[in-house]
Design an enzyme around this catalytic site. Sequence first.
Site, mmCIF file in Angstrom:
data_model
loop_
_atom_site.group_PDB
_atom_site.id
_atom_site.type_symbol
_atom_site.label_atom_id
_atom_site.label_comp_id
_atom_site.label_asym_id
_atom_site.label_seq_id
_atom_site.Cartn_x
_atom_site.Cartn_y
_atom_site.Cartn_z
ATOM 1 N N TYR A 55 0.934 -1.342 0.046
ATOM 2 C CA TYR A 55 0.006 0.051 -0.030
ATOM 3 C C TYR A 55 0.901 1.185 -0.028
ATOM 4 O O TYR A 55 0.220 2.359 -0.118
ATOM 5 C CB TYR A 55 -1.060 0.063 1.297
ATOM 6 C CG TYR A 55 -1.868 -1.046 1.155
ATOM 7 C CD1 TYR A 55 -2.961 -1.279 0.304
ATOM 8 C CD2 TYR A 55 -1.805 -2.279 2.157
ATOM 9 C CE1 TYR A 55 -3.858 -2.158 0.254
ATOM 10 C CE2 TYR A 55 -2.651 -3.166 2.047
ATOM 11 C CZ TYR A 55 -3.829 -3.298 1.190
ATOM 12 O OH TYR A 55 -4.640 -4.299 1.076
ATOM 13 N N HIS A 77 -4.804 6.268 -1.385
ATOM 14 C CA HIS A 77 -5.375 6.006 -0.287
ATOM 15 C C HIS A 77 -4.462 6.305 0.921
ATOM 16 O O HIS A 77 -4.942 6.429 2.210
ATOM 17 C CB HIS A 77 -6.065 4.484 -0.011
ATOM 18 C CG HIS A 77 -7.447 4.533 0.476
ATOM 19 N ND1 HIS A 77 -8.088 5.482 0.667
ATOM 20 C CD2 HIS A 77 -7.876 3.375 1.301
ATOM 21 C CE1 HIS A 77 -9.170 5.039 1.135
ATOM 22 N NE2 HIS A 77 -8.965 3.790 1.620
ATOM 23 N N PHE A 84 -5.465 -0.754 9.715
ATOM 24 C CA PHE A 84 -6.043 -0.782 8.149
ATOM 25 C C PHE A 84 -6.980 0.507 8.241
ATOM 26 O O PHE A 84 -7.765 0.845 9.320
ATOM 27 C CB PHE A 84 -6.563 -2.175 7.560
ATOM 28 C CG PHE A 84 -5.859 -2.804 7.046
ATOM 29 C CD1 PHE A 84 -5.160 -2.994 6.024
ATOM 30 C CD2 PHE A 84 -5.369 -3.865 7.987
ATOM 31 C CE1 PHE A 84 -4.223 -3.683 5.485
ATOM 32 C CE2 PHE A 84 -4.208 -4.579 7.832
ATOM 33 C CZ PHE A 84 -3.517 -4.674 6.353
ATOM 34 N N ASN A 89 -10.012 1.203 7.257
ATOM 35 C CA ASN A 89 -11.483 1.164 7.761
ATOM 36 C C ASN A 89 -11.806 0.867 9.190
ATOM 37 O O ASN A 89 -12.868 0.930 9.598
ATOM 38 C CB ASN A 89 -12.115 0.022 6.905
ATOM 39 C CG ASN A 89 -12.286 0.566 5.394
ATOM 40 O OD1 ASN A 89 -11.954 1.838 4.936
ATOM 41 N ND2 ASN A 89 -12.693 -0.390 4.496
ATOM 42 N N ASP A 121 -7.134 11.049 2.304
ATOM 43 C CA ASP A 121 -7.118 11.139 0.954
ATOM 44 C C ASP A 121 -8.685 11.725 0.498
ATOM 45 O O ASP A 121 -9.358 11.338 1.315
ATOM 46 C CB ASP A 121 -6.819 9.721 -0.002
ATOM 47 C CG ASP A 121 -7.796 8.569 0.679
ATOM 48 O OD1 ASP A 121 -7.966 8.497 1.878
ATOM 49 O OD2 ASP A 121 -8.493 8.011 -0.325
ATOM 50 N N ASN A 162 -14.757 5.796 4.824
ATOM 51 C CA ASN A 162 -14.782 4.591 5.790
ATOM 52 C C ASN A 162 -13.798 4.882 6.862
ATOM 53 O O ASN A 162 -14.384 4.530 8.225
ATOM 54 C CB ASN A 162 -14.558 3.209 5.448
ATOM 55 C CG ASN A 162 -15.896 2.768 4.502
ATOM 56 O OD1 ASN A 162 -17.038 3.180 4.785
ATOM 57 N ND2 ASN A 162 -15.584 2.073 3.391
#
Length: 189
Positions: free
Chosen positions: A15, A20, A66, A68, A93, A114
């Site tokens: 990632y 994101h 993470f 969310n 973001d 989220n």
Amino acid sequence: MIKLIVGLGNPGQQYEKTRHNAGFLFVDYLADLAGVRWVGASQFHGEIAECNISGSKVILLKPATFMNKSGMSVGKLLRYYKFSAEDMLVVHDELELSEGAVKLKRDGGHAGHNGLRDIIAHIDSRDFYRLRIGIGRPVVGKNVADYVLSKLSSDGQLNLASLFDALSKKLDALIVGDLTAINDLQISR
């Protein structure tokens, strides 16, 4: 006065440098600028760095839960330090802003994000600052999840670097939540 800056993103090498992870990228930039290192903080389910920004002690946080599920990490840190929601800036973001644009706001909903949704649920407050880093929208027909999880182009990386450099010159305004000074920011490359 901001006492906690939370960068939102997803942990893991796959990632890194994705759209994101704009929040992670910004707090990494701040840590580098201040010359501080990240320390694993399992009690907060993340990494923290303590630094001095514009004469104020500020804690930087990268949740390792993470995107969310960021609320658990943020909630634990706020309670431990006895910070209020108003003491926090969440950097994330933003699809609704063009790549390289930035907007600072206070309060409001999650607008479908989220990470923000989970933070609001865990701290039971919407009254915190948000630094929205523009990533633009994908072309029509492209999956939004694939777009936000894709790597930034070299131009996108340059845009973020220019934006972060411009923001670094306005850290005094950022720490006190000066919406006008940040929202009038123009990057030039």
